[in-house]
Design an enzyme around this catalytic site. Sequence first.
Site, PDB file in Angstrom:
ATOM      1  N   LYS A  57       0.819  -1.213   0.000  1.00 39.84           N
ATOM      2  CA  LYS A  57       0.000   0.000   0.000  1.00 39.84           C
ATOM      3  C   LYS A  57       0.852   1.262   0.000  1.00 39.84           C
ATOM      4  O   LYS A  57       0.561   2.222  -0.716  1.00 39.84           O
ATOM      5  CB  LYS A  57      -0.946   0.014   1.205  1.00 39.84           C
ATOM      6  N   SER A  58       1.914   1.275   0.802  1.00 36.02           N
ATOM      7  CA  SER A  58       2.784   2.450   0.871  1.00 36.02           C
ATOM      8  C   SER A  58       3.389   2.765  -0.492  1.00 36.02           C
ATOM      9  O   SER A  58       3.417   3.927  -0.928  1.00 36.02           O
ATOM     10  CB  SER A  58       3.905   2.228   1.895  1.00 36.02           C
TER      11      SER A  58
ATOM     12  N   ARG B 175       2.568   5.972  -3.141  1.00 27.90           N
ATOM     13  CA  ARG B 175       3.718   6.789  -3.551  1.00 27.90           C
ATOM     14  C   ARG B 175       3.911   6.739  -5.062  1.00 27.90           C
ATOM     15  O   ARG B 175       4.278   7.740  -5.687  1.00 27.90           O
ATOM     16  CB  ARG B 175       4.978   6.326  -2.804  1.00 27.90           C
TER      17      ARG B 175
ATOM     18  N   GLY C  90      -4.379   8.139   5.813  1.00 26.00           N
ATOM     19  CA  GLY C  90      -3.477   9.146   6.348  1.00 26.00           C
ATOM     20  C   GLY C  90      -2.315   9.394   5.410  1.00 26.00           C
ATOM     21  O   GLY C  90      -1.824  10.524   5.288  1.00 26.00           O
TER      22      GLY C  90
ATOM     23  N   ARG D  12      -7.624  12.479  13.329  1.00 24.25           N
ATOM     24  CA  ARG D  12      -6.178  12.367  13.445  1.00 24.25           C
ATOM     25  C   ARG D  12      -5.493  13.728  13.320  1.00 24.25           C
ATOM     26  O   ARG D  12      -6.017  14.656  12.709  1.00 24.25           O
ATOM     27  CB  ARG D  12      -5.653  11.373  12.408  1.00 24.25           C
TER      28      ARG D  12
ATOM     29  N   GLN E 208       5.029   9.243   6.924  1.00 19.34           N
ATOM     30  CA  GLN E 208       4.084  10.130   6.244  1.00 19.34           C
ATOM     31  C   GLN E 208       4.531  11.584   6.346  1.00 19.34           C
ATOM     32  O   GLN E 208       4.519  12.318   5.349  1.00 19.34           O
ATOM     33  CB  GLN E 208       2.688   9.973   6.850  1.00 19.34           C
TER      34      GLN E 208
ATOM     35  N   ASP F 163       2.879  -1.015  12.148  1.00 21.55           N
ATOM     36  CA  ASP F 163       1.566  -1.455  11.664  1.00 21.55           C
ATOM     37  C   ASP F 163       1.271  -2.913  11.988  1.00 21.55           C
ATOM     38  O   ASP F 163       0.168  -3.398  11.705  1.00 21.55           O
ATOM     39  CB  ASP F 163       1.458  -1.243  10.150  1.00 21.55           C
TER      40      ASP F 163
ATOM     41  N   LYS G  94      -3.165   6.027  15.054  1.00 22.32           N
ATOM     42  CA  LYS G  94      -3.554   5.344  13.822  1.00 22.32           C
ATOM     43  C   LYS G  94      -5.070   5.466  13.608  1.00 22.32           C
ATOM     44  O   LYS G  94      -5.736   6.284  14.219  1.00 22.32           O
ATOM     45  CB  LYS G  94      -3.102   3.882  13.874  1.00 22.32           C
TER      46      LYS G  94
END
Length: 442
Positions: free
Chosen positions: A24-25, A29, A97, A125, A172, A322, A349
């Site tokens: 996912k990261s 990106r 996020g 958040r 992030q 995570d 989170k």
Amino acid sequence: MTNQLFINKKINTFDKKIVVSGDKSLSIRWVLLASQAIGKSRSYNLLMSEDVVAALEAIKKLGIKVIVRKDHCEIYGKGINNFKYKSGLVIDSKNSGTLGRLILGLLIKSPIKIKIIGDKSLSKRDFSRVTVPLEKFGARFFYKVKNKLPLSILGFQSLKGINYVENKGSAQCKSSIMLAALNSSGTTSIKAKKSRNHTELLFKYLKIPIKVRKTKKFDFIDIKKPKKINAFNYQIPGDISSSAFFIVLTTLANDSKLLIKNVNINPSRVGVITILKKMGARIILKNQKNYRGEKISDILIKSSKKLKAINCPIELNSSAIDEFLVIFLIAAKAKGISYFKDLSELNQKESPRLIWGSKILNKMGIKTDLTKDSIKIYGQPNLEIKKPIIIKNYLKDHRIFMMSTIAALTFGGKWKIHDKDSINTSFPSFLKIVKNINNKPL
């Protein structure tokens, strides 16, 4: 109720081979950097979760052409800061996020106000961790509730590099400043507490001027504005955070074995493997290779009957942030008292995960000692749950849902887990893979 999951039986013994969804990261990106490149970029195995789809929708609203094909995704970038800025534009970050914070870095030169919104969970958040340093570039922010979504950003045209200290271990925050640096003259210098380094690796691969100096606790990063970013293709590897649930499932299952193919084992992300091996998990990395600066591997896991408690070193926290919820399940089965500390970031989170992790363990019959930033878990190697357990009202945090599912399949009991659709934010195929491993529907 179709949005609830009922589990009444433990998982069968298995010997399987699986592939998990794209990281996912890296997926988010790739979307954001491809929007800044010139020409057609293409990705394969892009995670098509709600978070990533939200990123695609965001750049489309900013005038970038996106085509999703059967086996890949194409983004037609127009170069750095060549978005189309329309008045009244609203970007919905949904539950992400990563998207909400990183997109602000790319909007640092917006000549008009752009509004960023998110779902109920994301709107709780803290966004000051990115808005404060972005204000140093000259951006201005407007809120209904200070430091929370929804917010609007108004950019600044004459950007100069800044000096920034990131001391929370948040990739992030670091990445948002790095993206803002793409539009800034001079050098942006970041002193960053250790966190995942996907953005740095992508910058290096794309030949964006970046220097990284590493010390034990911090990375020192210098970035200069590139003349351009060339379009690039990317094969997204499997997500280690998604894989972690199946690593723990196999470790806790009886006489089972699992091979997970082609997973990203970036050293800034594999704290979960280091921690679990210290606790007695049987994990082997096979067929390791390097791809675009990222380390990729197959992961072989075998069940373990002898698990031991851990006093978890805090230097492993950022590389496993995570995954702690499922690590807690290993601690629940381990012999002895496990201690995890300096974890206040877990409560920042999608839900207050440290609190929820303790709450679920207590429901299972596991004793915990909880503070605002630490937890002691009193393991019970012979724990067998017989009672009914209900999990609900957890802000639809996908990792709470998946932790509960793994607990139900390995510890027994009669579980009723609400908000099954929460997994769509990050891992829509989770239950399908569980069904494949178990050889029967849940």
